[in-house]
Motif scaffolding. Structure first.
Motif: not given
Lengths: 115, 259
Positions: A58-60, A62, B18, B132, B137, B139
């Motif tokens: 996930n983005s964390k 990355i 994504w 994302y 979450q 981003s």
């Protein structure tokens, strides 16, 4: 359900290989940092991240890889990758990490270019 | 003959979460009259390695005491917090700052135009791309010209029975001019006030109280001189030029007979 990341280090002549298994998310920070620290023990020219058994990024996750890249650039160590599925390659392109990391189809070709 | 295995559930959900790759940003938001749509169209995203200044990880976190879902009054879970945050993202921003996106809810791949109060109160137009989104979450990444090159993640989680909301930025000033403002304490202070106010507004929306805590970590203390040329894209500079030349454009329109 998230699978906690396991990161195992193997030392090779010119490089250290980190085999990653599980999910790379915010909870992976400690495992990733510890493995990276262990990988640098023999001062290798390159560290190869093997994503073949990674289930989810996930983005964390990355962001954690960006932090590894920043550390690698500071110490002059090359960070290489292998085992990336087309979807992971896409993620690395979206985040432009592909500008800083080389992708190799297998460990042998990565190690051959690690010098 | 080899065949490609079918994608797993995890891969399917990752593909939905994504954004798709895109070389350049394309603005689809309808911009209201009086807003500035500058410094976004055609720009590339910059990750933190592509900026100039020192690299920082800044984490703003609030423990939400007794958050409730406004519509039902039930105790809010992290998924409820993120659902409300995605649906009302611009509403939680401090007054005088605007987020223009094409859809009403945060979605992967969206490009938003931001009209911000820049250094010295000067209007600044820049943008972000949503890279994302999942249930816990989401981003953004910033484009060339933004004050910071980097990624920012908005998340909520439960820890020891308490619900937290968090903004975590992995950033470095995009160019030497922004780094100078950062070193003078101007941009950093603006950033801290901005996200503290946002988290307090989010807490209020859920009828919760709490105190925002800030954790700062220097990831790379060096300047990335190879990125000094980013100054050419500096959104504050181009927004400033646009603002001070507004009267000239108005006169030009009058002279040419356009409305």
């Amino acid at each position: 359900m998230a699978a906690p990341l396991e990161a195992t280090v193997r030392q090779q002549p010119n490089a250290a290989v980190i085999d990653l298994k599980g999910d790379i998310d915010g909870a992976a920070e400690d495992a990733l940092q510890k493995a990276y620290g262990d990988a640098l023990a023999n001062k290798p020219r390159a560290v190869l991240l093997n994503f073949a058994n990674v289930g989810y990024i996930n983005s964390k996750g990355i962001a954690l890889i960006v932090m590894l890249l920043a550390q690698a650039r500071k110490s002059g160590t090359r960070l290489l990758t292998t085992g990336l599925s087309p979807h992971y390659v896409e993620i690395f392109n979206i985040t432009r990490l592909s500008d800083f990391m080389k992708f190799y189809p297998d460990e042998q070709s990565a190690l051959a270019n690690s010098g | 003959m080899s065949s490609t295995p079918p994608p797993s559930e995890k891969q399917k959900s990752s593909e939905q979460a994504w954004a798709k790759p895109s070389d350049r940003l394309n603005v689809e938001a309808n911009m209201p009259a009086g807003s500035m749509n500058l410094n976004v169209q055609g720009r590339q995203l910059n990750n933190p390695l592509q900026g100039f200044g020192q690299m920082w990880q800044k984490t703003y976190r609030i423990k939400l005491i007794a958050p409730r879902v406004p519509a039902t009054g039930k105790a809010a879970t992290p998924q409820d917090i993120i659902a409300g945050w995605k649906a009302n993202f611009p509403k939680f921003w401090p007054r005088g700052n605007n987020f223009y996106a094409p859809l009403t809810e945060i979605q992967p791949g969206e490009v938003a135009v931001l009209n911000l109060k820049g250094p010295g109160g000067m209007p600044l137009s820049t943008g972000v791309r949503v890279i994302y989104v999942d249930d816990e979450q989401f981003s953004f990444m910033t484009p060339q010209g933004h004050m910071f090159a980097g990624m920012i993640t908005f998340s909520s989680e439960q820890e020891a029975g308490e619900v937290y909301a968090q903004v975590q930025a992995l950033i470095r000033a995009s160019d030497p001019a922004y780094e100078a403002f950062f070193k003078l304490g101007i941009i950093g202070k603006m950033e801290d006030e901005f996200w503290t106010a946002t988290l307090n507004n989010l807490a209020s929306y859920y009828g919760a109280s709490g105190q925002v805590e800030l954790k700062t970590q220097c990831v790379d203390p060096r300047w990335n001189w190879g990125a000094a040329k980013n100054i050419w894209h500096n959104a504050a500079m181009w927004s400033g030029i646009y603002t001070v030349t507004t009267p000239l454009r108005w006169i030009g329109k009058k002279v040419s007979g356009k409305k």
